[in-house]
Design an enzyme around this catalytic site. Structure first.
Site, PDB file in Angstrom:
ATOM      1  N   ARG A  85      74.165  20.528 -27.453  1.00  0.00           N
ATOM      2  CA  ARG A  85      74.532  19.102 -27.496  1.00  0.00           C
ATOM      3  C   ARG A  85      74.945  18.625 -28.888  1.00  0.00           C
ATOM      4  O   ARG A  85      75.501  17.533 -29.021  1.00  0.00           O
ATOM      5  CB  ARG A  85      73.414  18.222 -26.915  1.00  0.00           C
ATOM      6  CG  ARG A  85      72.106  18.250 -27.670  1.00  0.00           C
ATOM      7  CD  ARG A  85      71.081  17.321 -27.026  1.00  0.00           C
ATOM      8  NE  ARG A  85      69.796  17.380 -27.695  1.00  0.00           N
ATOM      9  CZ  ARG A  85      68.828  16.506 -27.521  1.00  0.00           C
ATOM     10  NH1 ARG A  85      68.999  15.477 -26.700  1.00  0.00           N
ATOM     11  NH2 ARG A  85      67.679  16.629 -28.156  1.00  0.00           N
ATOM     12  N   HIS A 155      71.916  16.561 -18.422  1.00  0.00           N
ATOM     13  CA  HIS A 155      70.895  15.524 -18.611  1.00  0.00           C
ATOM     14  C   HIS A 155      71.508  14.135 -18.354  1.00  0.00           C
ATOM     15  O   HIS A 155      71.743  13.358 -19.287  1.00  0.00           O
ATOM     16  CB  HIS A 155      70.399  15.667 -20.057  1.00  0.00           C
ATOM     17  CG  HIS A 155      69.235  14.844 -20.479  1.00  0.00           C
ATOM     18  ND1 HIS A 155      69.112  13.510 -20.205  1.00  0.00           N
ATOM     19  CD2 HIS A 155      68.153  15.168 -21.202  1.00  0.00           C
ATOM     20  CE1 HIS A 155      67.987  13.057 -20.752  1.00  0.00           C
ATOM     21  NE2 HIS A 155      67.398  14.047 -21.360  1.00  0.00           N
ATOM     22  N   GLU A 255      68.100  14.731 -13.944  1.00  0.00           N
ATOM     23  CA  GLU A 255      68.800  15.808 -14.622  1.00  0.00           C
ATOM     24  C   GLU A 255      68.875  17.047 -13.725  1.00  0.00           C
ATOM     25  O   GLU A 255      67.852  17.475 -13.184  1.00  0.00           O
ATOM     26  CB  GLU A 255      68.065  16.138 -15.926  1.00  0.00           C
ATOM     27  CG  GLU A 255      67.820  14.894 -16.768  1.00  0.00           C
ATOM     28  CD  GLU A 255      66.809  15.124 -17.889  1.00  0.00           C
ATOM     29  OE1 GLU A 255      66.757  16.248 -18.416  1.00  0.00           O
ATOM     30  OE2 GLU A 255      66.078  14.179 -18.226  1.00  0.00           O
TER      31      GLU A 255
END
Ligand code: BG6
Length: 282
Positions: A85, A155, A255
């Site tokens: 991420r 997520h 998620e």
């Protein structure tokens, strides 16, 4: 229409507009942080406090937790939710098969930097399709000579009208691990959020429904048998990075995961795809 854009802080993202929806995808993290059908409200929540800074995860949208979900299993000094991420993805392909549909492909490959965090050669490909549904597919390819194990999550932070008015269906009778207590329990019924929740549900087969006042979001996954339900509630929101104190009232994370017993082992040359399709009605 696909446009390469930059925030005022120089953070690069891809902006998509077609006859179905608009969307924005940051190159950092392959992070989709906006999706909205033309006649509807935004599907995803994005914190007003997200600063779009290099090396810091965006709070909202769909961060990719990879190659581990949550804390690293053995080394707490490594970044929570892995490094995907906050890594720079390459934008490698796009396609507009018709005026309603836009497809993007982004890629992250192992590098000297990733090898210091995780000692394996890999490639991950992220396919995003913007249509009247949102499709996100994360394919992991083991390019190493050793097998490796990944845990991961798409997520998704959903925007909700008010946390008091939402419920989650489809997890009834599923076992879950409660990250707040360390206990494993079985979900009795439909979930309503009245306090902090942080649970990993296991052995999921069917789509999950997020019922809000004016719409229902359907979360359909493939290559996943686990799902995380998370809302930080009052005290944790105050302590969290890039989160306004009251933000917990308007978001809920559901998620699509490969977590706990649903982590995946890939032998050299093997690949695995974690996929979610998000659609809304009402
Ligand atoms: C969720 C976890 O997936 O992510 C929570 O289950 C965690 O435990 C949350 O607090 C947010 O994590 P982060 O690293 O983005 O602050």
């Amino acid at each position: 229409m696909i446009v390469n854009n930059k925030t005022t802080t120089g953070f690069e993202y891809i902006e998509i507009q077609n006859k179905s929806a608009t969307a924005k995808v940051a190159l950092q993290g392959g992070h989709l942080f906006h999706y909205q059908q033309l006649d509807k409200a935004p599907l995803l929540w994005l914190s007003e406090k997200s600063l779009f800074e290099a090396g810091k995860a965006i709070r909202g949208g769909i961060p990719l937790c990879w190659p581990w979900f949550g804390r690293h299993p053995t080394d707490a000094s490594l970044p929570q939710h892995g490094f995907a991420r906050t890594s720079a993805f390459e934008f490698i392909d796009s396609n507009e098969p018709d005026e309603n549909t836009t497809e993007l492909v982004l890629r992250l490959e192992s590098s000297d930097k990733t090898l210091t965090l995780w000692p394996y050669q890999f490639e991950i490909l992220l396919h995003i399709t913007i249509d009247t549904e949102l499709n996100v597919e994360l394919t992991t390819i083991n390019c190493d000579t050793q097998a490796f194990v990944i845990s991961s999550a798409l997520h998704s932070y959903f925007a909700v009208s008010s946390i008091d008015d939402v419920s989650v269906q489809g997890l009834e009778q599923k076992d879950y691990w409660n990250a707040l207590t360390g206990e494993t329990k079985t979900e009795k019924g439909i979930i309503r959020i009245k306090e902090e929740i942080d649970r990993i549900y296991q052995k999921i087969v069917d789509p999950i429904l997020l019922l809000d006042r004016d719409r229902t979001i359907q979360i359909s996954s493939e290559g996943s048998a686990s799902a995380v339900v998370w809302n930080p509630w009052i005290e944790k929101s105050k302590k969290m990075a890039y989160m306004q104190d009251e933000a917990y009232k308007n978001m809920l994370c559901i998620e699509t995961a490969n977590a706990l017993n649903d982590s995946r082992k890939l032998i050299p040359g093997e690949e695995h795809t974690l996929k979610v399709t998000l659609s809304e009605s009402g």
